[in-house]
Design an enzyme around this catalytic site. Sequence first.
Site, short mmCIF file in Angstrom:
data_model
loop_
_atom_site.label_atom_id
_atom_site.label_comp_id
_atom_site.label_asym_id
_atom_site.label_seq_id
_atom_site.Cartn_x
_atom_site.Cartn_y
_atom_site.Cartn_z
N GLY A 181 -8.93 102.56 -9.88
CA GLY A 181 -9.95 102.24 -10.87
C GLY A 181 -10.67 100.96 -10.48
O GLY A 181 -10.07 100.08 -9.86
N GLN B 290 -15.99 93.69 -11.62
CA GLN B 290 -15.17 93.38 -10.44
C GLN B 290 -15.96 93.39 -9.13
O GLN B 290 -15.45 92.95 -8.10
CB GLN B 290 -14.02 94.38 -10.31
CG GLN B 290 -13.01 94.27 -11.44
CD GLN B 290 -11.88 95.25 -11.22
OE1 GLN B 290 -11.98 96.40 -11.58
NE2 GLN B 290 -10.80 94.78 -10.60
N HIS C 261 -7.10 99.95 -19.00
CA HIS C 261 -7.25 98.76 -18.15
C HIS C 261 -8.73 98.50 -17.82
O HIS C 261 -9.21 97.37 -17.94
CB HIS C 261 -6.43 98.98 -16.86
CG HIS C 261 -6.53 97.87 -15.85
ND1 HIS C 261 -5.43 97.13 -15.45
CD2 HIS C 261 -7.57 97.40 -15.13
CE1 HIS C 261 -5.83 96.25 -14.53
NE2 HIS C 261 -7.12 96.39 -14.32
N GLU C 262 -9.43 99.55 -17.40
CA GLU C 262 -10.82 99.38 -16.98
C GLU C 262 -11.75 99.08 -18.16
O GLU C 262 -12.69 98.29 -18.03
CB GLU C 262 -11.33 100.61 -16.20
CG GLU C 262 -10.52 100.97 -14.96
CD GLU C 262 -10.31 99.83 -13.98
OE1 GLU C 262 -11.13 98.91 -13.93
OE2 GLU C 262 -9.28 99.85 -13.27
N HIS D 185 -11.66 95.51 -18.91
CA HIS D 185 -12.50 94.71 -18.00
C HIS D 185 -13.90 94.53 -18.55
O HIS D 185 -14.51 93.47 -18.39
CB HIS D 185 -12.63 95.40 -16.63
CG HIS D 185 -11.58 94.99 -15.63
ND1 HIS D 185 -11.42 93.70 -15.21
CD2 HIS D 185 -10.67 95.73 -14.96
CE1 HIS D 185 -10.43 93.66 -14.31
NE2 HIS D 185 -9.96 94.88 -14.15
NI NI Z 1 -8.40 95.54 -12.99
#
Ligand code: NI
Length: 169
Positions: A45, A50, A134-135, A138
């Site tokens: 992912g 990021q 998780h993503e 972000h």
């Molecule tokens: Ni991450």
Amino acid sequence: MKLRIVKYGDPILTKKAEPVTEFNEELKQLVADMFETMYAAPGVGLAAPQVGISKRLFVMDCSSGKDPKQKIAFINPEILSTEGEQIGDEGCLSFPGIYIEVRRPKRVIARAFDVEGKQFTIDAMDLAARCIAHETDHLDGELFINHLSPLKKELIKARIKKLIKTGRW
Ligand code: NI
């Protein structure tokens, strides 16, 4: 084109990302580049912040390129509901070499748009559920270390600080 992955310490990672408003060629190129970057890393992912872009999108492939159906781009994703829990080790491409135990929902139902601007809903379990949680975090500037106890979080931060100081981060 492979993009540079931003590591922890860069302020973009803790910023709330902006919704995607245009579904154009530029977006398609970004998604293609993010998949390329994620596969090369390698990871399952990768969220736009990021790669230094504060927009609400992420790419995911829990099959690591083996199953085309699992190669999914999530644009302006929303988690609609979650169920149960799972505890397991988790990594993040912005935290190379760091794996921590994180509690996540066992099942996640999410809604997002694809690159063409078409809305879809996904019912995900296990690794895919963990990845979506998780993503999506972000995109709100939330990092996986925020799931740790304050003490453990400080220990990880101190470890990273040391790595930064010695030029190994
Ligand atoms: Ni991450």
